[in-house]
Design a protein around this motif. Sequence first.
Motif, PDB file in Angstrom:
ATOM      1  N   SER A   2       0.846  -1.187   0.000  1.00 42.60           N
ATOM      2  CA  SER A   2       0.000   0.000   0.000  1.00 42.60           C
ATOM      3  C   SER A   2       0.881   1.237   0.000  1.00 42.60           C
ATOM      4  CB  SER A   2      -0.889   0.040   1.237  1.00 42.60           C
ATOM      5  OG  SER A   2      -1.800  -1.024   1.246  1.00 42.60           O
ATOM      6  N   ILE A   3       0.389   2.276  -0.615  1.00 43.90           N
ATOM      7  CA  ILE A   3       1.012   3.591  -0.517  1.00 43.90           C
ATOM      8  C   ILE A   3       0.053   4.436   0.299  1.00 43.90           C
ATOM      9  CG2 ILE A   3       1.787   5.635  -1.751  1.00 43.90           C
ATOM     10  CD1 ILE A   3       2.571   3.837  -4.066  1.00 43.90           C
ATOM     11  N   VAL A   4       0.533   4.920   1.427  1.00 37.48           N
ATOM     12  CA  VAL A   4      -0.303   5.654   2.366  1.00 37.48           C
ATOM     13  C   VAL A   4       0.178   7.101   2.419  1.00 37.48           C
ATOM     14  CG1 VAL A   4      -1.133   5.779   4.738  1.00 37.48           C
ATOM     15  CG2 VAL A   4      -0.606   3.553   3.732  1.00 37.48           C
ATOM     16  N   TYR A   5      -0.721   8.020   2.120  1.00 37.60           N
ATOM     17  CA  TYR A   5      -0.424   9.455   2.198  1.00 37.60           C
ATOM     18  C   TYR A   5      -0.930   9.974   3.529  1.00 37.60           C
ATOM     19  CZ  TYR A   5       0.726   9.496  -2.759  1.00 37.60           C
ATOM     20  OH  TYR A   5       1.319   9.265  -3.972  1.00 37.60           O
ATOM     21  N   LEU A  17      -3.433   3.911  -1.478  1.00 40.00           N
ATOM     22  CA  LEU A  17      -3.498   3.148  -2.722  1.00 40.00           C
ATOM     23  C   LEU A  17      -3.102   1.713  -2.422  1.00 40.00           C
ATOM     24  CD1 LEU A  17      -1.600   5.658  -5.040  1.00 40.00           C
ATOM     25  CD2 LEU A  17      -4.065   5.328  -4.912  1.00 40.00           C
ATOM     26  N   ASN A  18      -3.974   0.788  -2.743  1.00 44.59           N
ATOM     27  CA  ASN A  18      -3.692  -0.637  -2.541  1.00 44.59           C
ATOM     28  C   ASN A  18      -3.467  -1.273  -3.906  1.00 44.59           C
ATOM     29  OD1 ASN A  18      -4.037  -0.782   0.332  1.00 44.59           O
ATOM     30  ND2 ASN A  18      -6.214  -0.529  -0.026  1.00 44.59           N
ATOM     31  N   GLN A  19      -2.218  -1.361  -4.310  1.00 42.24           N
ATOM     32  CA  GLN A  19      -1.872  -1.912  -5.612  1.00 42.24           C
ATOM     33  C   GLN A  19      -0.652  -2.810  -5.462  1.00 42.24           C
ATOM     34  OE1 GLN A  19      -3.556  -1.305  -8.474  1.00 42.24           O
ATOM     35  NE2 GLN A  19      -4.979   0.015  -7.402  1.00 42.24           N
ATOM     36  N   LEU A  27       2.835   8.887 -10.263  1.00 39.55           N
ATOM     37  CA  LEU A  27       2.566   9.586  -9.009  1.00 39.55           C
ATOM     38  C   LEU A  27       3.413  10.845  -8.860  1.00 39.55           C
ATOM     39  CD1 LEU A  27       2.412   6.488  -6.630  1.00 39.55           C
ATOM     40  CD2 LEU A  27       0.495   7.717  -7.661  1.00 39.55           C
ATOM     41  N   GLY A  28       4.341  11.062  -9.782  1.00 36.02           N
ATOM     42  CA  GLY A  28       5.159  12.271  -9.747  1.00 36.02           C
ATOM     43  C   GLY A  28       6.422  12.162  -8.921  1.00 36.02           C
ATOM     44  N   TRP A  29       6.759  10.962  -8.467  1.00 33.96           N
ATOM     45  CA  TRP A  29       7.946  10.802  -7.630  1.00 33.96           C
ATOM     46  C   TRP A  29       9.213  11.164  -8.381  1.00 33.96           C
ATOM     47  CZ3 TRP A  29       7.312   5.685  -4.425  1.00 33.96           C
ATOM     48  CH2 TRP A  29       6.140   5.771  -3.660  1.00 33.96           C
ATOM     49  N   GLY A  47       6.416  -3.704   3.426  1.00 33.70           N
ATOM     50  CA  GLY A  47       6.313  -3.405   1.998  1.00 33.70           C
ATOM     51  C   GLY A  47       5.519  -2.153   1.685  1.00 33.70           C
ATOM     52  N   ASP A  48       4.828  -1.622   2.679  1.00 36.80           N
ATOM     53  CA  ASP A  48       4.074  -0.388   2.463  1.00 36.80           C
ATOM     54  C   ASP A  48       5.024   0.796   2.307  1.00 36.80           C
ATOM     55  OD1 ASP A  48       1.787  -1.865   2.764  1.00 36.80           O
ATOM     56  OD2 ASP A  48       1.178  -0.954   4.668  1.00 36.80           O
TER      57      ASP A  48
END
Length: 76
Positions: A2-5, A17-19, A27-29, A47-48
């Motif tokens: 997951s990517i957590v903002y 985001l759960n991908q 995402l602009g990183w 892994g998050d």
Amino acid sequence: MSIVYKCRHCGHEIGKLNQQVIDTSMLGWNELSTEDKQEMIHYQNNGDVHIQTICENCEESLGSHPQYHELDYFIQ
């Protein structure tokens, strides 16, 4: 994975985001400097990925009180 903002000031979870596979350029990183990446992106043991950003409420507070920019944390 997951990517957590999360808001860097109040800790509020802004989004998640759960991908399994994510194109980080979408995402602009890739637009961030190395220093910004080190400050904002934190990889977790499970892994998050946690991204420190700012929520609308804190952004509004900073706009109303520009002197808060001098502080690392303005919400107690």
